[in-house]
Design an enzyme around this catalytic site. Structure first.
Site, short mmCIF file in Angstrom:
data_model
loop_
_atom_site.label_atom_id
_atom_site.label_comp_id
_atom_site.label_asym_id
_atom_site.label_seq_id
_atom_site.Cartn_x
_atom_site.Cartn_y
_atom_site.Cartn_z
N CYS A 191 -1.63 4.74 -5.67
CA CYS A 191 -2.43 3.95 -4.74
C CYS A 191 -2.55 2.57 -5.38
CB CYS A 191 -3.80 4.57 -4.51
SG CYS A 191 -4.89 3.53 -3.53
N THR A 216 0.85 -1.17 0.00
CA THR A 216 0.00 0.00 0.00
C THR A 216 0.89 1.23 0.00
OG1 THR A 216 -1.30 1.40 1.52
CG2 THR A 216 -0.26 -0.52 2.47
#
Length: 232
Positions: free
Chosen positions: A196, A83
């Site tokens: 992202c 992430t």
């Protein structure tokens, strides 16, 4: 092949993509029925998201550090935080283990610079777009970072948390992201960082007027290259 540790679950939608990529890339490199040596620790994203929203980053860092130590105990020889946003606590995670942490922003910066680009538009969560932990990492490498305007940032962030993290892909959201990328191009960006790990589930090179840098894929490629190398 050395063992890759995937610190995931944030969200599991993108962690599944990491798992798919490291295995497919390994098969492409080695052929036959080869797959990656890897271990996965999947956190409950609801717990992590609550800590994010409440600004409890020290607790989030402790949570991820504990998971990273478990991955090392399970045999991981390289760690990936799956992430972008949680690289805000990357230093805390790295300090908890004795194996290397492959920083996602480093693999992104390497690709941007290799493409001869010095000015990028950055898409990601509001934390990634607005705070310094990720942007600063790129800027320290000589890359100028631009982000969408306030409305664009709200749209990008909302789609990530309300849709992509829940496995929802909508055409209207794809169109909205395309508009944001066009605006960044009009503002002088030379490339777009998909900052992202869920964004690649929605848009790709065909949606952007500029070269895109898909951070999930870049991270997975760098991990497999390291795992199959003889270097440190």
């Amino acid at each position: 092949m050395r063992t890759i540790g995937l610190l995931g679950g944030m969200s599991w939608e993108s962690t599944a993509e990491y798992y798919r990529l490291v295995n497919r890339l390994t098969r492409e490199r080695l052929g036959g029925l080869h797959s990656a040596r890897c271990v996965v620790y999947s956190l409950d994203f609801a717990d992590v998201e609550r800590l994010q929203a409440e600004g409890r980053w020290d607790e989030a860092g402790e949570l991820l550090a504990g998971a990273a130590a478990a991955l090392e105990s399970a045999g991981a020889e390289l760690l990936l935080i799956c992430t972008n946003t949680m690289h805000k606590v990357a230093d805390r995670v790295a300090a908890a283990v004795g194996v290397p942490l492959l920083h996602l922003a480093d693999t992104t910066a390497d690709a941007v610079l290799a493409a001869g680009i010095r000015r990028v538009g950055l898409l990601g969560t509001a934390f990634t777009m607005e705070q310094d932990f990720y942007r600063g990492h790129l800027e320290a490498r000589g890359i100028e970072v631009r982000v969408p305007d306030a409305e664009g940032r709200r749209t990008v962030h909302r789609v990530i948390y309300e849709e992509l993290c829940a496995g929802i892909v909508r055409e209207e959201s794809r169109a909205a992201y395309r508009e944001v990328m066009r605006d960044l191009a009009d503002g002088g960006a030379e490339g777009i960082v998909l900052g992202c790990t869920e964004i690649e589930l929605l848009v790709g090179p065909e949606d952007s007027p500029l070269p895109v840098f898909p951070t999930t894929r870049l991270h997975a490629e760098a991990a497999v290259a390291w795992a199959l190398s003889d270097g440190p």
